[in-house]
Design an enzyme around this catalytic site. Sequence first.
Site, PDB file in Angstrom:
ATOM      1  N   HIS A 115     -52.274 -26.695  59.730  1.00  0.00           N
ATOM      2  CA  HIS A 115     -53.572 -26.055  59.968  1.00  0.00           C
ATOM      3  C   HIS A 115     -54.686 -27.086  59.961  1.00  0.00           C
ATOM      4  CE1 HIS A 115     -51.841 -22.064  59.730  1.00  0.00           C
ATOM      5  NE2 HIS A 115     -51.113 -22.519  58.733  1.00  0.00           N
ATOM      6  N   GLY A 142     -31.521 -25.685  47.966  1.00  0.00           N
ATOM      7  CA  GLY A 142     -32.279 -24.436  47.912  1.00  0.00           C
ATOM      8  C   GLY A 142     -33.745 -24.648  47.579  1.00  0.00           C
ATOM      9  N   THR A 165     -42.262 -34.718  52.759  1.00  0.00           N
ATOM     10  CA  THR A 165     -43.467 -34.992  53.544  1.00  0.00           C
ATOM     11  C   THR A 165     -43.312 -36.207  54.448  1.00  0.00           C
ATOM     12  OG1 THR A 165     -44.401 -36.344  51.777  1.00  0.00           O
ATOM     13  CG2 THR A 165     -44.948 -33.989  51.754  1.00  0.00           C
TER      14      THR A 165
END
Length: 185
Positions: A115, A142, A165
């Site tokens: 965003h 998980g 990241t």
Amino acid sequence: MVQSERAKMADGEWYACLDDDLGALRGVAADAVFEHNTLPPRQRGNLGPALRALLGGVGEGARIEAPFHCAYGFNIFLGPGTFLNAGCIILDTAPVRLGKGTLLGPNVQIYCAEHHKEAAGRQAGLEIARPVTIGDNACIGGSAVILGGVSIGEGAIVGAGALVTHDVAAHTTVVGNPARVVSRG
């Protein structure tokens, strides 16, 4: 010539995600996901028929457990024998390629959309799409979260709950938030 929001998304440019045409495509994906998630398991098989038809590519033996969620579906490419456990979410505003034999644990999340950093841009629904590639025989634990623009190499392991990241080299294990290397080779 004015470029459509879908074309901007595909080209990796800022686009308005609240566009009607993109909304219609998300509606098609929502219907396919609903069918997949609500079919009885023996009737659904590895993938519900509408979801299988929607995905960009499905290798032999690829399986997605229910429940599952995706944004568009057509940007998801599953290699042969790929397995996604229950609760996986793929926000596939850009291509997501999962290699042969790759395993995703329960509740793994892949977010291709980024965003806008400015409030006005977010309010306008501006996003930019970044692809994710996961190599053959990788294992994603998980509840791991993988952000857009990341590549994870062949045979890599991402520990449960990790926030990825940056790229992960082949045959490397990463854990933590943000993910950091704990072993190589």
